[in-house]
Design a protein around this motif. Structure first.
Motif, mmCIF file in Angstrom:
data_model
loop_
_atom_site.group_PDB
_atom_site.id
_atom_site.type_symbol
_atom_site.label_atom_id
_atom_site.label_comp_id
_atom_site.label_asym_id
_atom_site.label_seq_id
_atom_site.Cartn_x
_atom_site.Cartn_y
_atom_site.Cartn_z
ATOM 1 N N UNK A 11 -54.846 77.282 42.684
ATOM 2 C CA UNK A 11 -54.557 78.006 44.062
ATOM 3 C C UNK A 11 -53.613 77.146 44.892
ATOM 4 N N UNK A 12 -52.553 77.635 45.502
ATOM 5 C CA UNK A 12 -51.801 76.816 46.641
ATOM 6 C C UNK A 12 -52.438 76.760 48.049
ATOM 7 N N UNK A 13 -52.180 75.768 48.501
ATOM 8 C CA UNK A 13 -52.978 75.803 49.799
ATOM 9 C C UNK A 13 -51.712 76.388 50.710
ATOM 10 N N UNK A 14 -52.513 77.077 51.754
ATOM 11 C CA UNK A 14 -51.627 78.096 52.489
ATOM 12 C C UNK A 14 -50.470 77.601 53.510
ATOM 13 N N UNK A 15 -50.829 76.167 54.065
ATOM 14 C CA UNK A 15 -49.952 75.442 54.775
ATOM 15 C C UNK A 15 -49.609 73.967 54.366
ATOM 16 N N UNK A 16 -48.128 73.762 54.299
ATOM 17 C CA UNK A 16 -47.728 72.393 53.735
ATOM 18 C C UNK A 16 -48.371 71.230 54.586
ATOM 19 N N UNK A 17 -48.830 70.296 53.776
ATOM 20 C CA UNK A 17 -49.409 69.261 54.489
ATOM 21 C C UNK A 17 -48.317 67.935 54.789
ATOM 22 N N UNK A 18 -47.215 68.234 54.272
ATOM 23 C CA UNK A 18 -46.329 67.045 54.435
ATOM 24 C C UNK A 18 -44.758 67.433 54.009
ATOM 25 N N UNK A 19 -43.747 67.298 54.892
ATOM 26 C CA UNK A 19 -42.561 67.415 54.350
ATOM 27 C C UNK A 19 -41.600 66.183 54.713
ATOM 28 N N UNK A 22 -40.920 64.089 58.042
ATOM 29 C CA UNK A 22 -42.197 64.180 58.965
ATOM 30 C C UNK A 22 -42.775 63.022 59.027
ATOM 31 N N UNK A 23 -42.240 62.213 59.593
ATOM 32 C CA UNK A 23 -42.806 60.797 59.970
ATOM 33 C C UNK A 23 -44.176 60.906 60.818
ATOM 34 N N UNK A 24 -44.116 61.824 61.680
ATOM 35 C CA UNK A 24 -45.317 62.078 62.723
ATOM 36 C C UNK A 24 -46.600 62.167 62.010
ATOM 37 N N UNK A 25 -46.668 62.767 60.887
ATOM 38 C CA UNK A 25 -47.875 62.951 59.841
ATOM 39 C C UNK A 25 -48.299 61.709 59.546
ATOM 40 N N UNK A 26 -47.537 60.878 58.995
ATOM 41 C CA UNK A 26 -47.780 59.536 58.509
ATOM 42 C C UNK A 26 -48.406 58.731 59.509
ATOM 43 N N UNK A 27 -48.173 58.554 60.810
ATOM 44 C CA UNK A 27 -48.737 57.902 61.835
ATOM 45 C C UNK A 27 -50.136 58.296 62.234
ATOM 46 N N UNK A 42 -53.145 54.749 52.229
ATOM 47 C CA UNK A 42 -52.845 53.555 52.992
ATOM 48 C C UNK A 42 -51.371 53.678 53.080
ATOM 49 N N UNK A 43 -50.574 53.347 54.300
ATOM 50 C CA UNK A 43 -49.484 53.341 54.527
ATOM 51 C C UNK A 43 -48.904 52.334 55.246
ATOM 52 N N UNK A 44 -47.971 51.576 54.525
ATOM 53 C CA UNK A 44 -47.503 50.446 55.260
ATOM 54 C C UNK A 44 -46.037 50.548 55.720
ATOM 55 N N UNK A 45 -45.655 50.516 56.921
ATOM 56 C CA UNK A 45 -44.191 50.623 57.434
ATOM 57 C C UNK A 45 -43.683 49.006 57.706
ATOM 58 N N UNK A 46 -42.336 48.958 56.962
ATOM 59 C CA UNK A 46 -41.622 47.983 56.978
ATOM 60 C C UNK A 46 -40.490 48.163 57.985
ATOM 61 N N UNK A 47 -40.296 47.112 58.956
ATOM 62 C CA UNK A 47 -39.080 47.210 59.898
ATOM 63 C C UNK A 47 -38.390 46.106 59.838
#
Length: 54
Positions: A11-19, A22-27, A42-47
């Motif tokens: 079964x598919x989830x009713x709402x998407x979790x990530x697009x 959409x970097x706000x979700x990663x933070x 775990x998310x590593x952000x390089x700048x």
């Protein structure tokens, strides 16, 4: 040759979790419940830190 049994569709989830983009979700940090269930990544952000050469 034996016929394979078909597995029921997942079964598919009713709402998407990530697009994409959409970097706000990663933070957002994982909640304690998500950590207990192992539902986190775990998310590593390089700048690139530019230094003015002149």
């Amino acid at each position: 040759m034996k016929a394979r049994k078909k597995t029921p569709p997942v079964p598919m989830k009713k709402e998407p979790r990530f697009a994409p983009g959409n970097e706000d979700l990663l933070e957002q940090p994982a909640t304690e419940e998500e950590k207990k269930r192992g539902e986190f990544t775990r998310v590593t952000t390089l700048s690139y830190d530019e230094v003015d050469p002149g």
